[in-house]
Design a protein around this motif. Structure first.
Motif, PDB file in Angstrom:
ATOM      1  N   SER A  75       7.008 -35.448  36.229  1.00 45.83           N
ATOM      2  CA  SER A  75       6.633 -35.741  37.530  1.00 45.83           C
ATOM      3  C   SER A  75       5.785 -34.782  38.481  1.00 45.83           C
ATOM      4  CB  SER A  75       7.998 -35.948  38.316  1.00 45.83           C
ATOM      5  OG  SER A  75       8.714 -34.998  38.266  1.00 45.83           O
ATOM      6  N   LEU A  76       5.874 -33.336  38.480  1.00 47.89           N
ATOM      7  CA  LEU A  76       5.374 -32.518  39.082  1.00 47.89           C
ATOM      8  C   LEU A  76       4.281 -31.589  38.323  1.00 47.89           C
ATOM      9  CD1 LEU A  76       8.023 -30.837  41.264  1.00 47.89           C
ATOM     10  CD2 LEU A  76       6.602 -32.937  41.856  1.00 47.89           C
ATOM     11  N   TRP A  77       4.560 -31.413  36.993  1.00 49.66           N
ATOM     12  CA  TRP A  77       3.729 -30.442  36.159  1.00 49.66           C
ATOM     13  C   TRP A  77       2.630 -31.432  35.800  1.00 49.66           C
ATOM     14  CZ3 TRP A  77       2.831 -25.594  36.265  1.00 49.66           C
ATOM     15  CH2 TRP A  77       1.946 -25.131  35.272  1.00 49.66           C
ATOM     16  N   HIS A  78       2.851 -32.622  35.027  1.00 48.17           N
ATOM     17  CA  HIS A  78       1.872 -33.416  34.456  1.00 48.17           C
ATOM     18  C   HIS A  78       1.490 -34.362  35.282  1.00 48.17           C
ATOM     19  CE1 HIS A  78       2.647 -31.177  30.834  1.00 48.17           C
ATOM     20  NE2 HIS A  78       3.925 -31.421  30.593  1.00 48.17           N
ATOM     21  N   SER A  79       2.242 -34.976  36.365  1.00 44.79           N
ATOM     22  CA  SER A  79       1.733 -36.017  37.075  1.00 44.79           C
ATOM     23  C   SER A  79       1.515 -35.656  38.662  1.00 44.79           C
ATOM     24  CB  SER A  79       2.339 -37.076  36.958  1.00 44.79           C
ATOM     25  OG  SER A  79       2.600 -37.664  35.728  1.00 44.79           O
ATOM     26  N   PRO A  80       1.002 -34.637  39.141  1.00 45.35           N
ATOM     27  CA  PRO A  80       1.129 -34.188  40.583  1.00 45.35           C
ATOM     28  C   PRO A  80       0.975 -35.149  41.614  1.00 45.35           C
ATOM     29  CG  PRO A  80      -0.979 -33.215  39.610  1.00 45.35           C
ATOM     30  CD  PRO A  80      -0.119 -33.970  38.350  1.00 45.35           C
ATOM     31  N   GLU A  81       0.354 -36.288  41.104  1.00 39.84           N
ATOM     32  CA  GLU A  81      -0.067 -37.350  42.029  1.00 39.84           C
ATOM     33  C   GLU A  81       1.162 -37.845  42.705  1.00 39.84           C
ATOM     34  OE1 GLU A  81       0.227 -39.149  38.039  1.00 39.84           O
ATOM     35  OE2 GLU A  81      -0.779 -37.759  39.068  1.00 39.84           O
ATOM     36  N   ASP A 114       9.938 -42.345  46.592  1.00 38.09           N
ATOM     37  CA  ASP A 114      10.181 -43.251  45.403  1.00 38.09           C
ATOM     38  C   ASP A 114       9.798 -42.908  44.034  1.00 38.09           C
ATOM     39  OD1 ASP A 114      11.402 -45.313  47.195  1.00 38.09           O
ATOM     40  OD2 ASP A 114       9.444 -45.728  47.830  1.00 38.09           O
ATOM     41  N   GLY A 115       9.059 -41.598  44.300  1.00 35.46           N
ATOM     42  CA  GLY A 115       8.759 -41.015  42.618  1.00 35.46           C
ATOM     43  C   GLY A 115       9.987 -40.772  41.891  1.00 35.46           C
ATOM     44  N   TYR A 116       9.899 -41.068  40.700  1.00 32.99           N
ATOM     45  CA  TYR A 116      11.190 -40.729  39.755  1.00 32.99           C
ATOM     46  C   TYR A 116      10.885 -40.537  38.355  1.00 32.99           C
ATOM     47  CZ  TYR A 116      15.674 -41.929  37.538  1.00 32.99           C
ATOM     48  OH  TYR A 116      16.888 -41.743  36.831  1.00 32.99           O
ATOM     49  N   SER A 117      11.748 -39.457  37.821  1.00 31.48           N
ATOM     50  CA  SER A 117      11.847 -39.201  36.506  1.00 31.48           C
ATOM     51  C   SER A 117      13.198 -38.844  35.986  1.00 31.48           C
ATOM     52  CB  SER A 117      10.762 -37.893  36.111  1.00 31.48           C
ATOM     53  OG  SER A 117      11.316 -36.680  36.513  1.00 31.48           O
ATOM     54  N   ILE A 118      13.532 -39.434  34.833  1.00 33.30           N
ATOM     55  CA  ILE A 118      14.625 -39.069  34.325  1.00 33.30           C
ATOM     56  C   ILE A 118      14.832 -37.712  34.169  1.00 33.30           C
ATOM     57  CG2 ILE A 118      16.144 -39.087  32.377  1.00 33.30           C
ATOM     58  CD1 ILE A 118      14.779 -41.853  31.705  1.00 33.30           C
ATOM     59  N   ALA A 126      23.309 -33.482  50.055  1.00 38.61           N
ATOM     60  CA  ALA A 126      21.989 -34.237  49.955  1.00 38.61           C
ATOM     61  C   ALA A 126      21.726 -34.396  48.292  1.00 38.61           C
ATOM     62  CB  ALA A 126      20.793 -33.160  50.385  1.00 38.61           C
ATOM     63  N   PHE A 127      22.044 -33.647  47.559  1.00 40.34           N
ATOM     64  CA  PHE A 127      21.738 -34.118  46.172  1.00 40.34           C
ATOM     65  C   PHE A 127      22.632 -35.008  45.758  1.00 40.34           C
ATOM     66  CE2 PHE A 127      19.951 -29.582  44.467  1.00 40.34           C
ATOM     67  CZ  PHE A 127      19.062 -29.849  45.311  1.00 40.34           C
ATOM     68  N   VAL A 128      23.820 -35.280  46.011  1.00 42.74           N
ATOM     69  CA  VAL A 128      24.624 -36.430  45.668  1.00 42.74           C
ATOM     70  C   VAL A 128      24.087 -37.682  46.369  1.00 42.74           C
ATOM     71  CG1 VAL A 128      27.008 -37.599  45.953  1.00 42.74           C
ATOM     72  CG2 VAL A 128      26.682 -35.098  45.403  1.00 42.74           C
ATOM     73  N   SER A 129      23.411 -37.551  47.452  1.00 42.57           N
ATOM     74  CA  SER A 129      23.000 -38.959  47.894  1.00 42.57           C
ATOM     75  C   SER A 129      21.691 -39.346  47.114  1.00 42.57           C
ATOM     76  CB  SER A 129      22.457 -38.605  49.448  1.00 42.57           C
ATOM     77  OG  SER A 129      21.517 -37.914  49.669  1.00 42.57           O
ATOM     78  N   LEU A 130      20.864 -38.168  46.621  1.00 43.01           N
ATOM     79  CA  LEU A 130      19.870 -38.481  45.748  1.00 43.01           C
ATOM     80  C   LEU A 130      20.091 -38.910  44.369  1.00 43.01           C
ATOM     81  CD1 LEU A 130      17.767 -35.153  46.664  1.00 43.01           C
ATOM     82  CD2 LEU A 130      17.842 -37.443  47.917  1.00 43.01           C
ATOM     83  N   ARG A 160      16.510 -41.994  45.216  1.00 46.00           N
ATOM     84  CA  ARG A 160      15.190 -41.862  45.945  1.00 46.00           C
ATOM     85  C   ARG A 160      15.037 -40.246  46.428  1.00 46.00           C
ATOM     86  NH1 ARG A 160      15.275 -44.262  50.877  1.00 46.00           N
ATOM     87  NH2 ARG A 160      13.257 -44.668  50.817  1.00 46.00           N
ATOM     88  N   PHE A 161      14.020 -39.840  46.830  1.00 45.61           N
ATOM     89  CA  PHE A 161      13.753 -38.484  47.308  1.00 45.61           C
ATOM     90  C   PHE A 161      14.006 -37.517  46.116  1.00 45.61           C
ATOM     91  CE2 PHE A 161      14.567 -40.877  51.111  1.00 45.61           C
ATOM     92  CZ  PHE A 161      13.695 -40.628  51.872  1.00 45.61           C
ATOM     93  N   LEU A 162      13.805 -38.034  44.773  1.00 47.86           N
ATOM     94  CA  LEU A 162      14.079 -37.110  43.711  1.00 47.86           C
ATOM     95  C   LEU A 162      12.967 -36.130  43.958  1.00 47.86           C
ATOM     96  CD1 LEU A 162      15.371 -39.040  40.983  1.00 47.86           C
ATOM     97  CD2 LEU A 162      16.591 -37.428  42.221  1.00 47.86           C
ATOM     98  N   VAL A 163      11.721 -36.360  44.164  1.00 50.55           N
ATOM     99  CA  VAL A 163      10.628 -35.545  44.080  1.00 50.55           C
ATOM    100  C   VAL A 163      10.741 -34.595  45.195  1.00 50.55           C
ATOM    101  CG1 VAL A 163       8.120 -35.161  44.456  1.00 50.55           C
ATOM    102  CG2 VAL A 163       8.979 -37.168  43.185  1.00 50.55           C
ATOM    103  N   ALA A 164      11.378 -34.787  46.100  1.00 47.96           N
ATOM    104  CA  ALA A 164      11.647 -33.736  47.349  1.00 47.96           C
ATOM    105  C   ALA A 164      12.634 -32.732  46.735  1.00 47.96           C
ATOM    106  CB  ALA A 164      12.170 -34.665  48.665  1.00 47.96           C
ATOM    107  N   ALA A 165      13.643 -33.184  46.136  1.00 50.73           N
ATOM    108  CA  ALA A 165      14.580 -32.147  45.530  1.00 50.73           C
ATOM    109  C   ALA A 165      13.879 -31.233  44.573  1.00 50.73           C
ATOM    110  CB  ALA A 165      15.786 -32.979  44.903  1.00 50.73           C
ATOM    111  N   MET A 166      13.150 -31.807  43.668  1.00 49.86           N
ATOM    112  CA  MET A 166      12.320 -31.136  42.783  1.00 49.86           C
ATOM    113  C   MET A 166      11.417 -29.845  43.226  1.00 49.86           C
ATOM    114  SD  MET A 166      11.595 -33.630  39.578  1.00 49.86           S
ATOM    115  CE  MET A 166      11.336 -35.063  40.432  1.00 49.86           C
ATOM    116  N   LEU A 167      10.910 -30.463  44.428  1.00 45.06           N
ATOM    117  CA  LEU A 167      10.154 -29.221  45.206  1.00 45.06           C
ATOM    118  C   LEU A 167      11.012 -28.415  45.625  1.00 45.06           C
ATOM    119  CD1 LEU A 167       7.479 -31.437  47.390  1.00 45.06           C
ATOM    120  CD2 LEU A 167       7.038 -29.580  45.633  1.00 45.06           C
ATOM    121  N   LEU A 168      11.969 -28.549  46.254  1.00 46.98           N
ATOM    122  CA  LEU A 168      12.820 -27.730  47.034  1.00 46.98           C
ATOM    123  C   LEU A 168      13.374 -26.704  45.942  1.00 46.98           C
ATOM    124  CD1 LEU A 168      15.104 -29.602  49.637  1.00 46.98           C
ATOM    125  CD2 LEU A 168      13.420 -27.790  49.733  1.00 46.98           C
TER     126      LEU A 168
END
Length: 245
Positions: free
Chosen positions: A59-65, A72-76, A118-122, A127-135
């Motif tokens: 989601s971040l490395w190969h698909s920075p978009e 709503d961005g998501y990856s397993i 915060a992580f449990v809610s994600l 939702r907001f998983l991309v935000a968590a990965m950025l953090l």
């Protein structure tokens, strides 16, 4: 499962050799082991096959978009990474409490409570998983921050090693801690509707901003402007400076 992994790593850390400066001070033994587990989490979160942020997580490395779809961005693999790190924060909180370090480590407990909630809610909503990965890019910075603390505790005889890590740590703090945090704060304040989960995460984010800036000022005073240090923000059982140093 993640909590069990870190419990096993904590037990394994007991068998590792410790520097004389650590063995001679009972209060340092727990902290040394705790830092080793923290170091393991940072390394595993970035390199382990299952939860890797840089290689397994497309989601971040190969698909920075997907950075434009923080809500709503998501990856397993990203979802599993958040689960993995949640387990570390739960384990570390229990480690602090059961070893009677809550008084000297209360700020870590506050941070962990924010992260876990915060992580449990994600995890529940997806939702907001991309935000968590950025953090979680902060784990790159944590590697050098943990090395810094281990070097200080062990009274390493090579000041050049500490000096080199000091500057690398400063750069990593900017790139992997301050920059992602600033971007997410801007994004939430501008694009995320302040209600429900969005409001809860925005409040957590703003509190985390304050903590990160406070820690950054302590880092600067300790490593670059020692004459500006005033007293101690917290002490361990040996009465040594904890949070500032």
């Amino acid at each position: 499962g993640s909590v069990a992994i870190f419990a096993g790593l904590r037990r394994a850390a007991l068998a590792l050799p410790r520097p004389d400066a650590v063995r001679s001070r009972p209060g340092r033994v727990w902290r040394w082991r705790n830092l080793l587990v923290s170091f393991a989490h940072s390394v595993l979160a970035l390199t382990a096959p299952l939860p890797s942020l840089l290689s397994s997580c497309p989601s971040l490395w190969h698909s920075p978009e997907l950075l434009s779809d923080i809500q709503d961005g998501y990856s397993i693999s990203g979802h599993l990474l958040v689960c993995f790190s949640s387990g570390y924060f739960i384990h570390d909180s229990l480690d602090i409490i059961f070893n009677h370090q809550s008084r000297s480590s209360w700020e870590y407990l506050v941070h962990h409570a924010m992260a876990i909630s915060a992580f449990v809610s994600l995890i529940i909503t997806g939702r907001f998983l991309v935000a968590a990965m950025l953090l979680l890019l902060v784990e790159v910075s944590n590697i050098f921050l943990t090395v810094r603390m281990l070097l200080k505790m062990s009274n390493v005889p090579s000041p050049a090693l500490y000096e080199a890590n000091k500057y690398v740590n400063l750069v990593m703090y900017f790139v992997f801690r301050l920059a992602p945090q600033s971007y997410l704060t801007w994004y939430f304040l501008r694009y995320v509707e302040v209600q429900g989960q969005g409001a809860f995460l925005a409040a957590n984010l703003l509190l985390l901003d304050a903590m990160i800036l406070m820690y950054f000022s302590r880092l600067l005073r300790s490593d670059f402007f020692p004459s500006l240090r005033k007293g101690s923000a917290g002490r361990d059982v040996d009465g040594e400076k904890f949070l500032i140093d």
